[in-house]
Design an enzyme around this catalytic site. Structure first.
Site, PDB file in Angstrom:
ATOM      1  N   SER A 131      -3.276   1.121  -5.178  1.00 25.09           N
ATOM      2  CA  SER A 131      -2.511  -0.166  -4.996  1.00 25.09           C
ATOM      3  C   SER A 131      -1.283  -0.392  -5.761  1.00 25.09           C
ATOM      4  CB  SER A 131      -3.516  -1.271  -5.237  1.00 25.09           C
ATOM      5  OG  SER A 131      -3.707  -1.308  -6.838  1.00 25.09           O
TER       6      SER A 131
ATOM      7  N   LYS B 144      -2.074  -5.254 -11.451  1.00 26.82           N
ATOM      8  CA  LYS B 144      -1.116  -5.957 -10.479  1.00 26.82           C
ATOM      9  C   LYS B 144       0.156  -6.158 -11.089  1.00 26.82           C
ATOM     10  CE  LYS B 144      -4.164  -5.386  -7.180  1.00 26.82           C
ATOM     11  NZ  LYS B 144      -3.956  -4.245  -6.639  1.00 26.82           N
TER      12      LYS B 144
END
Length: 183
Positions: A46, A88
């Site tokens: 990711s 993230k």
């Protein structure tokens, strides 16, 4: 007591105090490292191309005490509903608006210049980040590669769910790309 016996007792006491000091310093170092820094291994794709599966990250927890996450920071998030930690990038903070049009991300109506991303994101209607929240996304914007704030199941995250900032990748060793400052 003879002089030799007295010398032996003093030496043993000195040795004991040396070990006690060593253990106290070791405990102090452990507390500092465990509460102000940390290590984490990346799992998944990711955050590609910035971070790869298997990278070992140095986490800075100390900065949480002095500053809130801001645009461009790469953070470790532990959301209660997930049951695990995710890494993230913060692209918007409370009060900002976020929209994705034709795969291009806009924050407060301005296109983000993101040279560190990979893939094309699916479109998203404009959303305003609430008070005490952050909008976080993975650098790999390909559909299905990143569970992040674009997903209705996660959405914007609470600032309190941020557990630290990614300072660097220790293995392989490299820094973390930051957004271009065009102002």
């Amino acid at each position: 007591m003879t002089e030799q016996a007295s010398s032996t007792v003093v030496r043993k006491k000195s040795e004991l105090w040396g070990w006690i000091r060593f253990l106290l310093v070791l405990a102090l170092v452990y507390l500092i490292v465990n509460n102000l820094t940390g290590l984490m291994r990346v799992s998944g794709q990711s955050m590609e191309p910035t971070l790869q599966h298997g990278d070992i990250l140095l986490i800075n927890k100390a900065s949480l005490f002095v500053d809130k996450p801001k645009y461009g920071d790469v953070v470790v998030v532990e959301e209660e509903s997930l049951g695990y930690k995710i890494v993230k990038r913060v692209i918007a903070v409370e009060g900002d608006t976020v929209a994705i049009v034709d795969g291009v991300t806009f924050v407060n109506g301005e296109q983000l210049v993101e040279l560190y991303t990979y893939g094309k994101s699916e479109d998203m209607e404009e959303l305003t980040v609430g008070a005490g929240q952050l909008f976080v996304v993975g650098d790999n914007r390909t559909l299905g590669e990143s569970l992040d704030s674009r997903s209705p199941s996660l959405g914007p995250i609470a600032i309190g769910d941020v557990k630290g900032y990614v300072a660097a990748s220790l293995w392989p060793m490299h820094g973390i790309a930051k957004p271009l400052d065009l102002n």
